[in-house]
Write a protein that holds these residues in place. Structure first.
Motif, mmCIF file in Angstrom:
data_model
loop_
_atom_site.group_PDB
_atom_site.id
_atom_site.type_symbol
_atom_site.label_atom_id
_atom_site.label_comp_id
_atom_site.label_asym_id
_atom_site.label_seq_id
_atom_site.Cartn_x
_atom_site.Cartn_y
_atom_site.Cartn_z
ATOM 1 N N TYR A 266 0.838 -1.208 0.000
ATOM 2 C CA TYR A 266 0.000 0.000 0.000
ATOM 3 C C TYR A 266 0.870 1.253 0.000
ATOM 4 C CZ TYR A 266 -4.280 -2.648 1.099
ATOM 5 O OH TYR A 266 -5.359 -3.491 1.056
ATOM 6 N N PHE A 269 -2.614 7.581 0.512
ATOM 7 C CA PHE A 269 -3.320 8.204 -0.600
ATOM 8 C C PHE A 269 -2.986 9.690 -0.718
ATOM 9 C CE2 PHE A 269 -7.361 9.933 -2.460
ATOM 10 C CZ PHE A 269 -7.130 9.453 -3.745
ATOM 11 N N PRO A 748 -8.304 5.196 -2.954
ATOM 12 C CA PRO A 748 -8.078 4.453 -1.708
ATOM 13 C C PRO A 748 -8.881 3.163 -1.671
ATOM 14 C CG PRO A 748 -9.514 6.335 -1.323
ATOM 15 C CD PRO A 748 -9.038 6.466 -2.733
ATOM 16 N N GLU A 749 -8.323 2.161 -1.011
ATOM 17 C CA GLU A 749 -9.018 0.886 -0.871
ATOM 18 C C GLU A 749 -10.196 1.040 0.086
ATOM 19 O OE1 GLU A 749 -8.670 -2.582 -2.072
ATOM 20 O OE2 GLU A 749 -8.059 -1.131 -3.601
ATOM 21 N N GLN A 768 -3.906 3.393 -0.627
ATOM 22 C CA GLN A 768 -4.224 2.752 -1.895
ATOM 23 C C GLN A 768 -3.176 1.687 -2.211
ATOM 24 O OE1 GLN A 768 -2.638 6.648 -4.196
ATOM 25 N NE2 GLN A 768 -3.795 5.256 -5.498
#
Length: 789
Positions: A266, A269, A748-749, A768
């Protein structure tokens, strides 16, 4: 100094090394200077046309990776091969079983449920790519055949095929080898083989094994103390029998077990989106960190049995090739991808199996009929079943703070999928030799393809399909040798892929648009290739080049993740899925391979590949929440109502002219090796491998995933015996420590959930997804061989 500058200097240094070393070994003026060199490039033998022949005699583009190259470059994984084969992309998903290859600008992802664009073969028999990606040891040769395949070999494939052969037992000499590799990135590998002639010149046994332990992609999680790990154990037994000159047979069995623990990488973001909240801790892609509380885990067990028997009679050869494979995979995948539930994880459970049997019987000429014709005729059969059981979990939760959910309850949905693919085909190929310099060939394959599948979700049957198709593919080619050292050729060929029904959306489709992006028509393609092969300077210089164009009708395209409306036990929920679509497309490209034996002790190689694939007004699933027909560049996590209001359906659709693959258009490699004999029995050497990738837009609808041009430099130095019996080398991978983000998520997740009001929604976290170039790695390689090796 910036990494880009270092990479440029690194590539230049290999070229300078080549020229400098060449200058140092030039003969002095006079009689010695005029003497003809007594060295040249080693001839490469390939089996691209189902017979052993020189690479320079094959009228198509073939890349051969020999056992010697694999050893010299200390390759440990099958994916390492892409470093020396430009235009080839080998991908292995973090779940351990979604493996695939891309050649010539046409992408493939196994999740599309389609047959591959590139087919794989082990010891001449078709095999799933997952069986090759897990480990690579005691390999004889790897051949990458570009362009449509299938009229001569196994199954139809529009982009090419990759064949792998294991080392055959030696019938006459006892021998073997041991080899070890260790690096500063906690990677170790040990492999070896033992060759035993059981009956001299008639029957021999070869036993090989490998053990490997490493940290996979080196991504660790800030919320989990486990280290990433990949442990692979495999053993292989091969038997070779040649009772007389007419009969020969080979049998190979291999077992492999692999345990994998990994985390997705990751990045914060706010580093990529101005105005996004700054949340600690800050994670950069180069940190190689994940955020999930749970790890991806998988355990795989694979069995492979291959067999071949040949009978030669009257200038003809009758051959049988058979394979039997089983695959068992148990995997857990974390579902709180936004990490919005502190100290908690829920998983998707998967148990996937497969079993495949293939049989091929073919008759081919070994002596030309009437002095002018070569032929191959045969029949092929494959039976492939792949049952899987999945437990899907839906979360009932409520938000309690920014980026934070409180879990309340979990709902489980058991999902059972059963699928069988059955393929039978007959094929024929005829080559006419007009003298010794010109040949014309034509081939065709008739295919009877049957697919049955069923999908049961929580006891309810959602689909039950039974389909049958009978396509025909063909190929025509011509070549002419203008001189003994220069051949030109032209190929025209077609291919076909079955239109899949994709599994992953576990809800009734009713009359929604979803079916358009889940149940596809079959794909057809036609390829045109023009090329030449030249041997120059007394076989010291080899230049092979080709250009190609390929047209696709209904190409099976799998796009990036898109929001849609799914169903759960609590009602409609927003969910994400990589939908597929039929799109018309074209690919244009060129390939160049140059090898130069500059001196007796110095060789240099340069390879380049270009492929640009584009859709032609393709209709694909998309995020289009402003209803303008154009994919949104930054789609925020929507609600169910937002999806329905914006699309008028359960998923959006857009007409696009996007790229056909997310790989860079241009790739290239530069190799050089210089050896210096210090004694009559010992050499010192230095090697370099530089792989270059141009800037890459990747997904045009993702503003975060553009990749700048970059290069990776591997260098090697060591000492070895002149007869190759032993070698000690030190190496560095990514010596310049090139740092480049290779892919980012489109925002973003977010973790999907159902709130207490029964509304399906999502909550995004502050990070993200991101993947990165491999770290700089230093290592040592030791090898000792004896006898037949």
């Amino acid at each position: 100094m910036r990494a880009g500058t270092l990479n440029l200097l690194a590539g230049s240094s290999l070229a300078l090394l080549a020229s400098a070393a060449g200058a140092q070994t030039q003969p002095a003026a006079g009689a010695a200077a005029s003497a003809e060199p007594n060295f040249g490039l080693e001839e490469i033998i390939v089996t691209a046309r189902r017979k052993a022949e020189s690479l320079q005699d094959v009228p198509q583009t073939v890349d051969a990776v020999t056992a010697d190259e694999i050893e010299r470059l200390s390759f440990q994984q099958f994916t390492d091969v892409q470093a020396i084969v430009p235009g080839l992309t080998l991908t292995s998903g973090s779940n351990g079983y979604t493996t695939a290859a891309t050649i010539r600008g046409a992408s493939f992802q196994v999740e599309s449920s389609a047959t591959p664009t590139v087919e794989f073969y082990l010891n001449d028999g078709p095999i799933q790519s997952v069986f090759l990606f897990q480990s690579m040891y005691d390999v004889g040769q790897i051949e990458v055949l570009r362009g449509p395949q299938g009229t001569l070999r196994g199954r139809a494939a529009p982009s090419g095929s990759i064949t792998v052969t294991t080392r055959d037992p030696d019938l006459s000499e006892f021998g073997g080898y041991v080899s070890t590799i260790a690096t500063d990135e906690d990677s170790t590998m040990a492999q070896g083989a033992l060759n035993i002639p059981l009956v001299s010149d008639t029957l021999a046994l070869r036993v090989a094994a490998v053990y490997e332990d490493n940290e996979y992609d080196h991504v660790k999680s800030i919320n989990n103390s486990d280290d990433p790990s990949q442990e692979t154990k495999s053993g292989r037994v091969s038997l070779r029998w040649e009772p007389n000159d007419a009969v020969s047979a080979k049998l190979m069995y291999q077992y492999l077990e692999r345990d994998l623990t990994s985390f997705d990488g990751y990045e914060s973001f706010y580093l990529n989106q101005s105005g996004a909240p700054v949340v600690q801790p800050t994670i950069r892609a180069e940190d190689r960190l994940g955020i999930t509380d749970g790890a991806r885990t998988s355990t795989q067990k694979l069995d492979i049995l291959t067999g071949q028997i040949d009978w030669r009679f009257g200038g003809q050869k009758l051959s049988y090739v058979g394979t039997y494979t089983t695959f068992d995979n148990v995997a857990l995948t974390p579902q709180d991808t936004g990490n919005v539930i502190p100290n908690y994880e829920f998983y998707q459970d998967l148990h996937a199996e497969s079993e495949q049997r293939t049989h091929e019987l073919r008759l081919a000429s070994e002596e030309r009929l009437g002095g002018v014709f070569d032929y191959t005729v045969g029949a092929f059969y494959s039976d492939f079943s792949s049952p899987s059981d999945l437990t899907n979990r839906t979360l009932l939760a409520q938000p309690i703070a920014a980026y934070t959910l409180m879990p309340l309850r979990m709902f489980e949905s058991p999902i059972a999928r059963r699928s069988t693919l059955e393929e039978a085909s007959v094929f024929a190929n005829l080559t006419y030799h007009l003298g010794e310099k010109t040949e014309f060939s034509a081939g065709a394959r008739y295919i009877d393809f049957k697919s049955t599948s069923s999908l049961v979700v929580a006891g309810n049957k959602l689909s039950d399909l039974d389909e049958d198709e009978q396509p025909v593919i063909w190929n025509v080619a011509a070549s002419h040798r203008f001189t003994d050292d220069f051949m030109a050729y032209v190929n025209v060929g077609t291919s076909w892929r079955y239109g899949p029904s994709v599994v992953g959306v576990f809800r009734p489709l009713d009359n929604t648009r979803l079916g358009q992006f889940l149940n596809l028509d079959s794909e057809d393609s036609t390829s045109y290739e023009l090329g030449f092969k030249a041997d120059l300077m007394d076989d010291r210089l080899r230049v092979n080049a080709s250009v190609f164009h390929q047209d696709y009708k209904d190409f099976i395209y799998r796009g990036p993740s898109v929001w849609y409306v799914n169903f759960s036990q609590t009602g409609p929920v927003p969910a994400q899925f990589n939908f597929v679509a039929n799109v018309d497309a074209k690919v244009d490209g060129a390939e160049l391979d140059v090898a130069f034996q500059a001196t007796e002790n110095l060789n240099v190689g340069v390879t380049l590949a270009y492929a640009k694939g584009e859709m032609e007004d393709g209709v694909v699933a998309c995020n289009d929440f402003d209803s303008n027909g154009v994919p949104d560049l930054f789609p925020t996590a929507p609600t169910v109502q937002q999806i329905r209001d914006a699309t008028g359906d359960e998923v959006g659709a857009c007409t696009v002219n996007d790229r056909l693959a997310f790989a860079p258009d241009w790739t290239g490699t530069l190799q050089a090796e210089y050896k210096y004999p210090v004694t009559p029995s010992m050499d010192i050497f230095g090697r370099g491998l530089y792989s270059y990738y141009t800037s890459n837009e990747q997904d045009p609808n993702n503003i975060y995933d553009n990749v700048s041009s970059y290069g990776l430099l591997n260098v090697y130095a060591g000492v070895r015996s002149s007869d190759g019996a032993w070698e000690v080398s030190l190496f560095a991978r990514n010596l310049t420590d090139t740092t480049e983000v290779l892919r980012r998520g489109n925002g973003p997740e977010a973790t999907p959930y159902t709130n207490t009001g029964g509304l399906g929604t999502t909550l995004a976290g502050p990070y993200q997804l991101a993947t990165y170039t491999p770290p700089r790695e230093f290592g040592i390689s030791l090898r000792y061989a004896f006898g037949s090796r």
